[in-house]
Enzyme design. Structure first.
Site, PDB file in Angstrom:
ATOM      1  N   ASP A  34     -27.605  -5.315  21.591  1.00 44.37           N
ATOM      2  CA  ASP A  34     -28.224  -6.643  21.518  1.00 44.37           C
ATOM      3  C   ASP A  34     -27.921  -7.402  22.802  1.00 44.37           C
ATOM      4  O   ASP A  34     -27.518  -6.797  23.782  1.00 44.37           O
ATOM      5  CB  ASP A  34     -27.841  -7.408  20.250  1.00 44.37           C
ATOM      6  N   LYS A  56     -31.995 -10.819  20.215  1.00 41.68           N
ATOM      7  CA  LYS A  56     -32.886 -11.953  19.990  1.00 41.68           C
ATOM      8  C   LYS A  56     -34.273 -11.684  20.549  1.00 41.68           C
ATOM      9  O   LYS A  56     -34.420 -11.243  21.680  1.00 41.68           O
ATOM     10  CB  LYS A  56     -32.320 -13.197  20.665  1.00 41.68           C
ATOM     11  N   MET A 170     -19.186 -19.073  18.675  1.00 45.52           N
ATOM     12  CA  MET A 170     -20.511 -19.453  18.166  1.00 45.52           C
ATOM     13  C   MET A 170     -20.560 -20.933  17.789  1.00 45.52           C
ATOM     14  O   MET A 170     -21.242 -21.302  16.838  1.00 45.52           O
ATOM     15  CB  MET A 170     -20.891 -18.617  16.923  1.00 45.52           C
TER      16      MET A 170
HETATM   17  N1  SAH Z   1     -17.804  -9.654  18.886  1.00 46.38           N
HETATM   18  C1  SAH Z   1     -17.763 -10.685  19.907  1.00 46.38           C
HETATM   19  C2  SAH Z   1     -18.099 -12.051  19.365  1.00 46.38           C
HETATM   20  C3  SAH Z   1     -19.485 -12.155  18.768  1.00 46.38           C
HETATM   21  S1  SAH Z   1     -19.897 -13.788  18.306  1.00 46.38           S
HETATM   22  C4  SAH Z   1     -16.377 -10.676  20.576  1.00 46.38           C
HETATM   23  O1  SAH Z   1     -15.453 -10.029  20.084  1.00 46.38           O
HETATM   24  O2  SAH Z   1     -16.252 -11.289  21.637  1.00 46.38           O
HETATM   25  C5  SAH Z   1     -20.636 -14.393  19.799  1.00 46.38           C
HETATM   26  C6  SAH Z   1     -19.791 -15.514  20.355  1.00 46.38           C
HETATM   27  O3  SAH Z   1     -18.753 -14.986  21.166  1.00 46.38           O
HETATM   28  C7  SAH Z   1     -20.543 -16.460  21.272  1.00 46.38           C
HETATM   29  O4  SAH Z   1     -21.248 -17.439  20.543  1.00 46.38           O
HETATM   30  C8  SAH Z   1     -19.401 -17.066  22.048  1.00 46.38           C
HETATM   31  O5  SAH Z   1     -18.736 -18.060  21.315  1.00 46.38           O
HETATM   32  C9  SAH Z   1     -18.456 -15.889  22.207  1.00 46.38           C
HETATM   33  N2  SAH Z   1     -18.623 -15.201  23.504  1.00 46.38           N
HETATM   34  C10 SAH Z   1     -18.975 -13.912  23.684  1.00 46.38           C
HETATM   35  N3  SAH Z   1     -18.975 -13.593  25.000  1.00 46.38           N
HETATM   36  C11 SAH Z   1     -18.603 -14.722  25.663  1.00 46.38           C
HETATM   37  C12 SAH Z   1     -18.412 -15.044  27.041  1.00 46.38           C
HETATM   38  N4  SAH Z   1     -18.595 -14.138  28.008  1.00 46.38           N
HETATM   39  N5  SAH Z   1     -18.026 -16.305  27.355  1.00 46.38           N
HETATM   40  C13 SAH Z   1     -17.837 -17.229  26.399  1.00 46.38           C
HETATM   41  N6  SAH Z   1     -18.001 -16.985  25.077  1.00 46.38           N
HETATM   42  C14 SAH Z   1     -18.375 -15.748  24.710  1.00 46.38           C
END
Ligand code: SAH
Length: 244
Positions: A34, A56, A170
């Site tokens: 994704d 998306k 998120m």
């Molecule tokens: N499985 C992922 C999280 C999925 S939820 C993990 O472990 O990181 C998606 C959320 O992760 C986004 O809305 C944001 O809040 C955060 N996120 C993911 N990558 C990011 C990045 N490079 N910088 C800031 N926030 C990030």
């Protein structure tokens, strides 16, 4: 017999991919992915690897989870090595559990390849340690995405302790609600808070403020972004390494 790998892609910086993820991505016959923090990861794939995008379609619509489950299953029936690539870690708000259960119920072999979660690594690239001796004895990773339609919040707001770091994923579009909830449970308005956008990448942006002014300060920041709340945010003054 096919093998599915539910694989964490890390937070963005391609060098934060695990060696195991790197290896299976290179062997994959199909990669189902994704919206990734770093699409360059797909360049590791071998020639002829099939790519399936399940993220998306536009600003509003994500493919429903049961359709994604089916796509993984159908590809597993047709190909040997299937990599399901997910941002960060597959089990941290990644719905990897649902995909694993579906594969289990349909008799498909799978492995989980944990990834470096944004929850810890993105603050680290902003110079914010999630724990620090004498300042934060614990941290919590919290969804910032709870539906406003929910009458009773599942988030244990009242239990958030003083010396604990809170990391909201998120939550950018709910920042106003999150900060006012925290002020509502008694956190001071001057309590430190940071929003980090596109963390660990060249476009990383960090905005530091308080529960009172962070909404105003962070309103232009693009996704993905996470919110860090706690005294540890102040350590960025001394630990800001990535931008310097
Ligand atoms: N499985 C992922 C999280 C999925 S939820 C993990 O472990 O990181 C998606 C959320 O992760 C986004 O809305 C944001 O809040 C955060 N996120 C993911 N990558 C990011 C990045 N490079 N910088 C800031 N926030 C990030």
């Amino acid at each position: 017999m096919s093998q599915v790998y539910l694989t964490g892609a890390g937070p963005g910086d391609i060098d934060l991919l695990t060696l195991k993820a790197y290896r299976v991505i290179g062997q994959a016959d199909v990669i189902i992915y994704d919206r990734l923090a770093n699409p360059k990861i797909l360049e590791i794939a071998k020639n002829g690897c099939k790519f399936v995008y399940v993220g998306k379609e536009n600003a509003k619509h994500t493919l429903p989870q049961d359709e994604i489950n089916k796509i993984i299953y159908e590809n597993a029936c047709q190909h040997n090595i299937v990599v399901r690539l997910k941002g960060g870690d597959p089990f941290v708000f990644g719905r990897g559990g649902e995909e694993g259960i579906y594969l289990h119920e349909h008799g498909i072999n799978y492995e989980i390849i944990p990834g470096i979660t944004s929850a810890i690594s993105v603050p680290a690239y902003a110079g914010i340690p999630v724990t620090h001796r004498g300042i934060a004895v614990s941290f919590r990773v919290v969804t910032g995405h709870e539906s406003p339609k929910k009458k009773i919040s599942q988030i244990p707001w009242d239990s958030f302790k003083a010396d604990e770091t809170l990391i909201f994923l998120m939550g950018l579009h709910n920042l106003t609600k999150i900060t006012s909830k925290l002020i509502g449970i008694g956190k001071p308005k001057e309590y430190p808070c940071a929003v980090i956008s596109k963390g660990t990448t060249k476009e990383q942006k960090v905005v530091v403020g308080t529960l009172d002014d962070i909404v105003q300060k962070a309103k232009e920041l693009p996704s993905p972004a996470l919110i860090v709340v706690g005294e540890v945010v102040k350590l960025r003054n001394q630990l800001k390494w990535f931008e310097t």
